[in-house]
Design an enzyme around this catalytic site. Sequence first.
Site, PDB file in Angstrom:
ATOM      1  N   ALA A  51      32.216  37.158   9.614  1.00  0.00           N
ATOM      2  CA  ALA A  51      32.195  36.686  10.998  1.00  0.00           C
ATOM      3  C   ALA A  51      33.592  36.157  11.299  1.00  0.00           C
ATOM      4  CB  ALA A  51      31.167  35.574  11.141  1.00  0.00           C
ATOM      5  N   GLY A  97      29.514  37.901   6.919  1.00  0.00           N
ATOM      6  CA  GLY A  97      28.794  38.712   7.908  1.00  0.00           C
ATOM      7  C   GLY A  97      28.945  40.210   7.682  1.00  0.00           C
ATOM      8  N   GLU A 136      26.428  40.978   5.120  1.00  0.00           N
ATOM      9  CA  GLU A 136      25.126  40.803   5.784  1.00  0.00           C
ATOM     10  C   GLU A 136      24.811  41.991   6.696  1.00  0.00           C
ATOM     11  OE1 GLU A 136      26.326  36.787   6.999  1.00  0.00           O
ATOM     12  OE2 GLU A 136      24.397  36.085   6.248  1.00  0.00           O
ATOM     13  N   GLU A 196      30.625  32.063   2.112  1.00  0.00           N
ATOM     14  CA  GLU A 196      30.450  31.000   3.117  1.00  0.00           C
ATOM     15  C   GLU A 196      30.545  29.582   2.552  1.00  0.00           C
ATOM     16  OE1 GLU A 196      28.794  33.834   3.092  1.00  0.00           O
ATOM     17  OE2 GLU A 196      28.521  34.567   5.135  1.00  0.00           O
TER      18      GLU A 196
HETATM   19  N1  COA Z   1      37.682  35.854  10.478  1.00  0.00           N
HETATM   20  C1  COA Z   1      38.811  35.860  11.232  1.00  0.00           C
HETATM   21  N2  COA Z   1      39.945  36.461  10.827  1.00  0.00           N
HETATM   22  C2  COA Z   1      39.937  37.074   9.634  1.00  0.00           C
HETATM   23  C3  COA Z   1      38.810  37.102   8.793  1.00  0.00           C
HETATM   24  C4  COA Z   1      37.643  36.442   9.271  1.00  0.00           C
HETATM   25  N3  COA Z   1      36.517  36.450   8.576  1.00  0.00           N
HETATM   26  N4  COA Z   1      39.114  37.767   7.669  1.00  0.00           N
HETATM   27  C5  COA Z   1      40.397  38.170   7.793  1.00  0.00           C
HETATM   28  N5  COA Z   1      40.918  37.743   8.970  1.00  0.00           N
HETATM   29  C6  COA Z   1      42.255  37.944   9.512  1.00  0.00           C
HETATM   30  C7  COA Z   1      43.266  37.011   8.879  1.00  0.00           C
HETATM   31  O1  COA Z   1      43.247  35.755   9.495  1.00  0.00           O
HETATM   32  C8  COA Z   1      44.547  37.770   9.135  1.00  0.00           C
HETATM   33  O2  COA Z   1      44.931  37.603  10.466  1.00  0.00           O
HETATM   34  P1  COA Z   1      46.476  37.284  10.863  1.00  0.00           P
HETATM   35  O3  COA Z   1      47.232  38.472  10.332  1.00  0.00           O
HETATM   36  O4  COA Z   1      46.457  37.196  12.350  1.00  0.00           O
HETATM   37  O5  COA Z   1      46.803  36.018  10.150  1.00  0.00           O
HETATM   38  C9  COA Z   1      44.137  39.217   8.974  1.00  0.00           C
HETATM   39  O6  COA Z   1      42.703  39.258   9.169  1.00  0.00           O
HETATM   40  C10 COA Z   1      44.425  39.812   7.601  1.00  0.00           C
HETATM   41  O7  COA Z   1      43.825  38.988   6.618  1.00  0.00           O
HETATM   42  P2  COA Z   1      44.603  38.351   5.370  1.00  0.00           P
HETATM   43  O8  COA Z   1      43.864  37.147   4.923  1.00  0.00           O
HETATM   44  O9  COA Z   1      46.049  38.185   5.700  1.00  0.00           O
HETATM   45  O10 COA Z   1      44.450  39.547   4.313  1.00  0.00           O
HETATM   46  P3  COA Z   1      44.490  39.411   2.721  1.00  0.00           P
HETATM   47  O11 COA Z   1      44.592  40.791   2.195  1.00  0.00           O
HETATM   48  O12 COA Z   1      45.508  38.414   2.296  1.00  0.00           O
HETATM   49  O13 COA Z   1      43.050  38.806   2.319  1.00  0.00           O
HETATM   50  C11 COA Z   1      40.638  38.603   2.432  1.00  0.00           C
HETATM   51  C12 COA Z   1      41.875  39.540   2.536  1.00  0.00           C
HETATM   52  C13 COA Z   1      39.432  39.412   2.850  1.00  0.00           C
HETATM   53  C14 COA Z   1      40.477  38.130   0.991  1.00  0.00           C
HETATM   54  C15 COA Z   1      40.859  37.384   3.366  1.00  0.00           C
HETATM   55  O14 COA Z   1      41.204  37.868   4.662  1.00  0.00           O
HETATM   56  C16 COA Z   1      39.643  36.494   3.530  1.00  0.00           C
HETATM   57  O15 COA Z   1      39.319  35.745   2.621  1.00  0.00           O
HETATM   58  N6  COA Z   1      38.965  36.547   4.693  1.00  0.00           N
HETATM   59  C17 COA Z   1      37.852  35.691   5.030  1.00  0.00           C
HETATM   60  C18 COA Z   1      36.624  36.097   4.269  1.00  0.00           C
HETATM   61  C19 COA Z   1      35.484  35.160   4.576  1.00  0.00           C
HETATM   62  O16 COA Z   1      35.490  34.003   4.213  1.00  0.00           O
HETATM   63  N7  COA Z   1      34.470  35.691   5.250  1.00  0.00           N
HETATM   64  C20 COA Z   1      33.283  34.969   5.556  1.00  0.00           C
HETATM   65  C21 COA Z   1      33.343  34.403   6.921  1.00  0.00           C
HETATM   66  S1  COA Z   1      31.875  33.491   7.293  1.00  0.00           S
END
Ligand code: COA
Length: 260
Positions: free
Chosen positions: A66, A112, A115, A135
């Site tokens: 999400a 999400g 999910e 989460e």
């Molecule tokens: N919500 C909003 N933005 C998200 C996102 C999320 N769930 N997941 C990734 N993004 C965005 C990042 O903020 C980033 O945006 P920016 O370039 O404007 O800063 C972009 O997507 C790329 O992500 P980034 O974190 O730079 O890539 P990465 O390769 O370093 O890491 C992940 C990849 C998937 C490990 C990392 O993005 C992450 O942990 N995301 C969140 C996962 C999460 O907790 N999901 C559950 C949400 S309830």
Amino acid sequence: MSYTNILSQFSNGITVITINRPSKLNALNKDTIQELHDALDEANNDNDTKVIVITGSGEKAFVAGADISEFADFNIEEGGKLAAQGQALLFDFVENLSTPVIAAVNGFALGGGLELAMACHFRVASTNAKMGLPEVSLGVIPGYGGTQRLPQLVGKGRAMEMVMTAGMIDANQALSYGLVNHVVSQEELLPLCEKIAGKIMRNSSVAISEAIRAINANYEDGINGFDVEIESFGNCFGTEDFKEGTTAFLEKRKADFPGA
Ligand code: COA
């Protein structure tokens, strides 16, 4: 219909819906959830669409969760509403569609994202896929059905560990858990989904929709799945597909189902 955050493409009986926010790793914001609802509704009501495939754009992510930026300042009431609306609009909605929905998990499927994949009828993953429910690392719990569907698919102990550690599993571990049905290279992912869809399309779409209903009934509180199966089984006898399927068998030819 035209969309901003997703693509919907139909060919050969299959509608492929692609979540298209690669710069945000296809994170599900409010608008994307609404668009997915609309596109799924449209595909489900389209008689030519026999199978729906959901995937993510780019090579990195199915859906990375999400959109955290949208709910970071929510209070208790807003948090509850976010989960309730999302479940009704997308996650429960996908699960209960009468058209088969396959998740083509092409990269990160987190929060999400996992999910959504779990709400689809089954999942196929590419070798680079990583799945998890992170989460609790954000101080919240899965709110789009993850605490219910993950234990249904992988068992309670594995679900507890995945949720508590907030860790990710790779595609092969997901395969061994039964979370995904097949693992192939990224190039082979959509072709394999199309191949499976081809097998599904040979069968009666009316019977398949009754089967989805009966299988889902097993997971609904207060509903006796065996009773639903009896009712669905009976319903099939009133369909043109049943007449054609049984007649074709007795005439030793392939069935040509009129469909829904
Ligand atoms: N919500 C909003 N933005 C998200 C996102 C999320 N769930 N997941 C990734 N993004 C965005 C990042 O903020 C980033 O945006 P920016 O370039 O404007 O800063 C972009 O997507 C790329 O992500 P980034 O974190 O730079 O890539 P990465 O390769 O370093 O890491 C992940 C990849 C998937 C490990 C990392 O993005 C992450 O942990 N995301 C969140 C996962 C999460 O907790 N999901 C559950 C949400 S309830």
